[in-house]
Design an enzyme around this catalytic site. Structure first.
Site, PDB file in Angstrom:
ATOM      1  N   ASP A  75       0.826  -1.201   0.000  1.00  0.00           N
ATOM      2  CA  ASP A  75       0.000   0.000   0.000  1.00  0.00           C
ATOM      3  C   ASP A  75       0.864   1.256   0.000  1.00  0.00           C
ATOM      4  O   ASP A  75       1.913   1.289   0.649  1.00  0.00           O
ATOM      5  CB  ASP A  75      -0.904  -0.013   1.242  1.00  0.00           C
ATOM      6  CG  ASP A  75      -2.013   1.020   1.164  1.00  0.00           C
ATOM      7  OD1 ASP A  75      -2.344   1.458   0.048  1.00  0.00           O
ATOM      8  OD2 ASP A  75      -2.545   1.391   2.212  1.00  0.00           O
TER       9      ASP A  75
ATOM     10  N   HIS B 289       3.156   3.185  -9.113  1.00  0.00           N
ATOM     11  CA  HIS B 289       3.027   1.746  -9.361  1.00  0.00           C
ATOM     12  C   HIS B 289       4.323   1.174  -9.943  1.00  0.00           C
ATOM     13  O   HIS B 289       4.726   0.058  -9.593  1.00  0.00           O
ATOM     14  CB  HIS B 289       1.855   1.484 -10.301  1.00  0.00           C
ATOM     15  CG  HIS B 289       0.522   1.903  -9.738  1.00  0.00           C
ATOM     16  ND1 HIS B 289       0.140   1.612  -8.441  1.00  0.00           N
ATOM     17  CD2 HIS B 289      -0.508   2.594 -10.290  1.00  0.00           C
ATOM     18  CE1 HIS B 289      -1.066   2.109  -8.224  1.00  0.00           C
ATOM     19  NE2 HIS B 289      -1.475   2.703  -9.322  1.00  0.00           N
TER      20      HIS B 289
ATOM     21  N   LEU C 223      11.848 -20.293  -3.423  1.00  0.00           N
ATOM     22  CA  LEU C 223      10.837 -19.431  -2.820  1.00  0.00           C
ATOM     23  C   LEU C 223       9.535 -19.641  -3.561  1.00  0.00           C
ATOM     24  O   LEU C 223       9.516 -19.707  -4.790  1.00  0.00           O
ATOM     25  CB  LEU C 223      11.244 -17.952  -2.912  1.00  0.00           C
ATOM     26  CG  LEU C 223      10.207 -16.940  -2.405  1.00  0.00           C
ATOM     27  CD1 LEU C 223      10.078 -17.011  -0.888  1.00  0.00           C
ATOM     28  CD2 LEU C 223      10.555 -15.518  -2.855  1.00  0.00           C
TER      29      LEU C 223
END
Length: 261
Positions: free
Chosen positions: A39, A56, A150
């Site tokens: 956020d 972004h 991962l």
């Protein structure tokens, strides 16, 4: 919160319960699964008098840093909330920018993820994206599916409530068809109908920007997660911020409803 992934994982009407879904790491262990609500992109851009898309794009750089930090810390699962089901309500030009950024990310970053042995998968209703993006997502998942360094999950067009409703609907359909005895519906069985079937629940949920909301993210899965709300805006999130979050987690005693020892 934004950048973008899976159709509901309900193709199998009777999925097997995920193994060790509720197993917690021992006290003082690095969290096995870290989930992040990314956020602050818009506020980061506004503070610099830049268009929101610049925030972004900067946020995409933070994604790269966070993946590297998670690998260094020994985290096994990293889930990023990139695009919520509610984000479709944003202005059309911003949604278009986010979609273009997702397309660019897939074309420029997936090969590097594969080289680093990162498995990429998505959760959410990716059918709302164009067929070209859906195709690239499928290709990325196929390319990286055997990687084990991962497990990176990206939540795209995702909403926790709709996920739970979809799981309940699938269970009801299975019971009505005689494939499932209602007496056998347990928390573990229910979890097998969620998008996250087969994944461990998050141990640590981080929301950047200081906002203290979960915003419809992993509502079922985060029942016993530890939460952290650092003030840093997502584009500024760094290795040091990630390490600080892990250090904070290591100081907490997780009791899962039990009394302290």
């Amino acid at each position: 919160m934004s950048v973008p992934l899976l159709q509901p994982a309900l193709a199998d009407p009777d999925p097997a319960p995920p193994a060790n879904r509720d197993a917690a790491p021992p006290l003082g262990a690095v969290p096995r699964h870290v989930a992040i609500i990314m956020d602050g992109n818009g506020r980061w851009a506004a503070a610099r008098c830049l268009p929101r898309v610049a925030g972004h794009r900067a946020g995409a750089q933070a994604v790269r840093r966070t993946i590297e930090a998670a690998i260094r810390a020994g985290v096994e699962w990293l889930t990023l909330f990139a695009f919520s089901s509610e984000n479709w309500r944003r202005p059309e030009d911003e949604v278009a920018d986010l979609t273009a950024l997702l397309r660019h990310y897939l074309r420029t970053e997936v090969a590097e993820l594969h080289r680093e042995r990162v498995r990429l998968r998505t959760i959410g209703d990716r059918g709302r994206f164009g067929p070209d993006i859906v195709h690239e997502l499928e290709q990325a998942e196929t390319l990286t599916r055997d990687n084990t360094r991962l497990n990176l999950t990206v939540a795209l067009s995702y909403g926790g409530r709709s996920e739970i409703v979809a799981a309940a609907r699938a269970i009801a359909e299975a019971a009505a068809a005689g494939r499932l005895d209602p007496a056998d519906i347990s928390e573990c069985a229910f979890g097998g109908y969620l998008f996250t079937a087969g994944m461990p629940d998050p141990d640590l949920v981080i929301r950047t920007s200081g906002e203290r909301r979960v915003s419809n993210f992993l509502l079922w899965q985060s029942a016993y997660a530890e939460f952290l709300f650092p003030e840093v805006l997502w584009p500024d999130f760094s290795q040091a911020h990630f390490d600080s979050a892990i250090a904070d987690f290591l100081q907490r005693e997780r009791r899962f409803g039990a009394r302290p020892g």
